[in-house]
Design an enzyme around this catalytic site. Structure first.
Site, PDB file in Angstrom:
ATOM      1  N   CYS A 185       0.832  -1.208   0.000  1.00 11.51           N
ATOM      2  CA  CYS A 185       0.000   0.000   0.000  1.00 11.51           C
ATOM      3  C   CYS A 185       0.869   1.260   0.000  1.00 11.51           C
ATOM      4  O   CYS A 185       0.528   2.261  -0.649  1.00 11.51           O
ATOM      5  CB  CYS A 185      -0.915   0.015   1.215  1.00 11.51           C
ATOM      6  SG  CYS A 185      -2.047  -1.382   1.301  1.00 11.51           S
TER       7      CYS A 185
ATOM      8  N   ASP B 283     -21.684  11.943 -13.681  1.00 11.94           N
ATOM      9  CA  ASP B 283     -23.067  11.562 -13.394  1.00 11.94           C
ATOM     10  C   ASP B 283     -23.182  10.687 -12.151  1.00 11.94           C
ATOM     11  O   ASP B 283     -24.255  10.191 -11.825  1.00 11.94           O
ATOM     12  CB  ASP B 283     -23.691  10.842 -14.592  1.00 11.94           C
ATOM     13  CG  ASP B 283     -22.917   9.596 -15.012  1.00 11.94           C
ATOM     14  OD1 ASP B 283     -21.903   9.257 -14.373  1.00 11.94           O
ATOM     15  OD2 ASP B 283     -23.326   8.958 -16.001  1.00 11.94           O
TER      16      ASP B 283
END
Length: 218
Positions: free
Chosen positions: A45, A135
């Site tokens: 990570c 959207d």
């Protein structure tokens, strides 16, 4: 329940390293990338978040907002960011990290990796990537296991394809790179293809079907 392509990304509220957000408000009229991580202070990570920061100007050029998620607290995130900066030779860290210590959001978005567990035996968050359009709908979803780091150059390539194909009636073929040849989508008639893509070429195949239509990138 996992999110499918075309689903609306939930307008979740979350604590982050820049304060509390509501996702739709944070995204605004932009495109966004939400990517999750198994845990803070973990090696893979640390490389990933550093790489995204190194590529942040490339994401910005494409109008993309970035936000990460990890199953730890905001306080842990802020401490971890200093490690990320040091390991990756960074001076700044420009995007927020969502805190999800109870894994509530990871569960809601279908981000859990049942095969990989933490020291307490709890499932880790997998390495999910969601690209969300203005959207608020999911345009791309990729799930990697916790043990495999992502290729964010590939994410940028996909973003280029998503932007292009949202505006033009083309699809991008295997291994396509920005500027490369595209395919005329099957829904375009022969007459319309001639008007829209005057330089397109129909490739000959044994079936005789004229479905492979290659055009310079519009």
């Amino acid at each position: 329940m996992p999110l499918n392509l075309g689903d609306e990304m939930p307008n979740f509220e979350a604590d982050t390293t820049i304060g509390k957000i509501k996702f739709h408000d944070w995204l605004g009229d932009s495109w966004g990338v939400l990517f999750s991580h198994p845990a803070d202070y973990t090696p893979v990570c640390t490389t990933e978040l550093g790489r995204v920061e190194q590529l942040s100007s490339e994401f910005a050029k494409r109008g993309m907002k970035l936000i990460a998620l990890s199953c730890d607290s905001v306080e842990d995130h802020k401490g971890w960011i200093e490690d990320i900066k040091a390991y990756n030779g960074l001076q700044t860290f420009s995007y927020p990290i969502i805190a999800d210590p109870n894994r509530d959001l990871a569960m809601k978005l279908g981000m859990m990796d049942a095969d990989e567990k933490d020291k307490k035996g709890l499932p880790l968050t997998c390495r999910a990537v969601f690209i969300v359009g203005p959207d608020k709908k999911v345009k791309l979803s990729i799930l990697y296991p916790a043990t495999t780091g992502r290729n964010f150059s590939e994410v940028l390539r996909v973003i280029d394809s998503l932007h292009l194909t949202a505006q033009k009636k083309v699809a991008t073929p295997v291994d396509w790179q920005n500027g490369g040849s595209c395919m005329v989508v099957p829904s375009i008639s022969k007459d319309d293809a001639a008007k829209l893509f005057p330089k397109h070429e129909v490739k000959s195949v044994p079936s005789g079907k004229e479905y492979i239509r290659v055009t310079p990138q519009p």
